[in-house]
Each structure stands twice: as C-alpha cells, then as structure tokens.
Motif scaffolding. Sequence first.
Motif, PDB file in Angstrom:
ATOM      1  N   VAL A  19      -3.430 -22.382 -25.004  1.00 13.67           N
ATOM      2  CA  VAL A  19      -2.830 -21.793 -26.200  1.00 13.67           C
ATOM      3  C   VAL A  19      -3.914 -21.493 -27.234  1.00 13.67           C
ATOM      4  O   VAL A  19      -5.040 -21.956 -27.130  1.00 13.67           O
ATOM      5  N   ASP A  20      -3.548 -20.715 -28.236  1.00 15.74           N
ATOM      6  CA  ASP A  20      -4.467 -20.316 -29.295  1.00 15.74           C
ATOM      7  C   ASP A  20      -4.823 -21.507 -30.184  1.00 15.74           C
ATOM      8  O   ASP A  20      -4.090 -22.487 -30.256  1.00 15.74           O
ATOM      9  N   SER A  21      -5.942 -21.416 -30.891  1.00  9.48           N
ATOM     10  CA  SER A  21      -6.390 -22.515 -31.753  1.00  9.48           C
ATOM     11  C   SER A  21      -5.411 -22.778 -32.890  1.00  9.48           C
ATOM     12  O   SER A  21      -5.238 -23.917 -33.325  1.00  9.48           O
ATOM     13  N   SER A  22      -4.732 -21.742 -33.391  1.00 12.35           N
ATOM     14  CA  SER A  22      -3.742 -21.948 -34.456  1.00 12.35           C
ATOM     15  C   SER A  22      -2.557 -22.760 -33.947  1.00 12.35           C
ATOM     16  O   SER A  22      -1.973 -23.562 -34.682  1.00 12.35           O
ATOM     17  N   VAL A  23      -2.225 -22.576 -32.662  1.00  6.33           N
ATOM     18  CA  VAL A  23      -1.134 -23.346 -32.057  1.00  6.33           C
ATOM     19  C   VAL A  23      -1.546 -24.806 -31.907  1.00  6.33           C
ATOM     20  O   VAL A  23      -0.748 -25.717 -32.163  1.00  6.33           O
ATOM     21  N   ALA A  47       8.963 -23.899 -30.356  1.00  7.02           N
ATOM     22  CA  ALA A  47       7.574 -23.595 -29.986  1.00  7.02           C
ATOM     23  C   ALA A  47       7.509 -23.058 -28.565  1.00  7.02           C
ATOM     24  O   ALA A  47       6.718 -22.148 -28.272  1.00  7.02           O
ATOM     25  N   ALA A  48       8.334 -23.589 -27.672  1.00  5.03           N
ATOM     26  CA  ALA A  48       8.332 -23.125 -26.279  1.00  5.03           C
ATOM     27  C   ALA A  48       8.780 -21.668 -26.191  1.00  5.03           C
ATOM     28  O   ALA A  48       8.219 -20.888 -25.412  1.00  5.03           O
ATOM     29  N   ARG A  49       9.773 -21.295 -26.983  1.00  5.31           N
ATOM     30  CA  ARG A  49      10.229 -19.894 -26.980  1.00  5.31           C
ATOM     31  C   ARG A  49       9.121 -18.966 -27.469  1.00  5.31           C
ATOM     32  O   ARG A  49       8.897 -17.896 -26.899  1.00  5.31           O
ATOM     33  N   LYS A  50       8.419 -19.350 -28.531  1.00  2.00           N
ATOM     34  CA  LYS A  50       7.346 -18.518 -29.071  1.00  2.00           C
ATOM     35  C   LYS A  50       6.193 -18.372 -28.087  1.00  2.00           C
ATOM     36  O   LYS A  50       5.579 -17.315 -27.993  1.00  2.00           O
ATOM     37  N   LEU A  51       5.909 -19.449 -27.355  1.00  2.00           N
ATOM     38  CA  LEU A  51       4.772 -19.424 -26.428  1.00  2.00           C
ATOM     39  C   LEU A  51       5.149 -18.922 -25.038  1.00  2.00           C
ATOM     40  O   LEU A  51       4.270 -18.614 -24.232  1.00  2.00           O
TER      41      LEU A  51
END
Length: 199
Positions: A19-23, A47-51
């Motif tokens: 995942v991205d560093s912001s995540v 969070a799972a839906r967004k990712l």
Amino acid sequence: MLLDLSEEHKEHLAFLPQVDSSVVAEFGRIAVEFLRRGSNPKVYEGAARKLGVSSQAVQHGVEGLTYLLAESSKLMISELDFQDSIFVLGFPEELNALLLQLYLDSRKEIRAVLSELAPALTTYHSLEWRLDVQLASRCLRQQIRPSVTLKLHLTRDGERSTHVLQMHPAMLLAVLRQLEQALEEMRGRHCLRALRSIK
C-alpha cells in the motif's frame, strides 16, 4: 534490544509494502486508536473498500503494526534497535523510515495508553515482626512453644492495608524456602522473557 517477531506477525506486516505510504501512516493512526478503544470492524471494512482488498487483510496489517509499535514502545527500544528489528522484514528503505517516524511520534502516547491498561498491583510497603515464646504452662511443663507474628503493610492505589499473620517457626521456614525458590525462578530465562514483555 531487538524485537523478536513471530512468523505470524511478519506475515501480517507483509501487507504494508503493498500500500501507499499515506495508507501506512493512516494505519499507524488506526493502530494507536486500536490500543486506546479496541477493534473497530467498520474502519477495516471502509479501508478495505478503498484499497480493494479484504477487510481481514487490512485488520491483520493494522494488528501487526499495533503489535510492532506497542512492543517497541513497551520496551523503549532505541531508534537503531527499531531499525534493526524491522530490517529483517525486507521492507523498502522509504517504508522503514516511515515506520521509524511512526514509532518516534507515537511511543509516548502508546506508553501512556499501556500504563492506563496495566492492572493496579498490590506492592510491599513494610513489615513488622515479633517472636513470642511460651516457656511453660500448667499443661505443658517441659515444652517451649514459639510463634512468630508478622504485620505486613501493603500499598495499592495509594491506600495502605495491614495484614497480621501468626505462624510457628517451622512454617516460617517453609514460607521462606518457597520465597527463595520463587526468586530463583525469577532469575530464569523464561521469567525474564515474560518480564520484558510486561514492562
């Protein structure tokens, strides 16, 4: 002192490089909230839906990060030891730097939360003792009957309590042997490892 991460925790943390560093920074915030308020499945699902991953993968990632930050804060390991502990995970340098910054930013807050969660234990304050010896009586002319009276003062949450114990010297010696045996066990490897995780 280096952290000893189990294979299960390494698997949970293996989600972070994907995942991205912001995540990852957001996961760090969620990890501190997890310590403070407990698990929140709705946060994991959002969070799972967004990712675009399963909520269980997000939950494992947050739990792994929570364990990493909590254990590091509990043991107050240095920056260098923290870097060496996460180096074995094989993360990119950027992620290692982000995890280090998360640890440095949140360790005081995590220690405060952990100290609030720790149970209040009774502690020793002082001990008074007296030896009484009955030399003779009408029914026991040739026997000496010694007894030891102990007044034990304990403290819990700033309040002091007193306990009075009376026993024969033979019983006192048996208690003394048990306490010495407990002290020997405290110096053992297994107990030292448990104590390190409590601190």
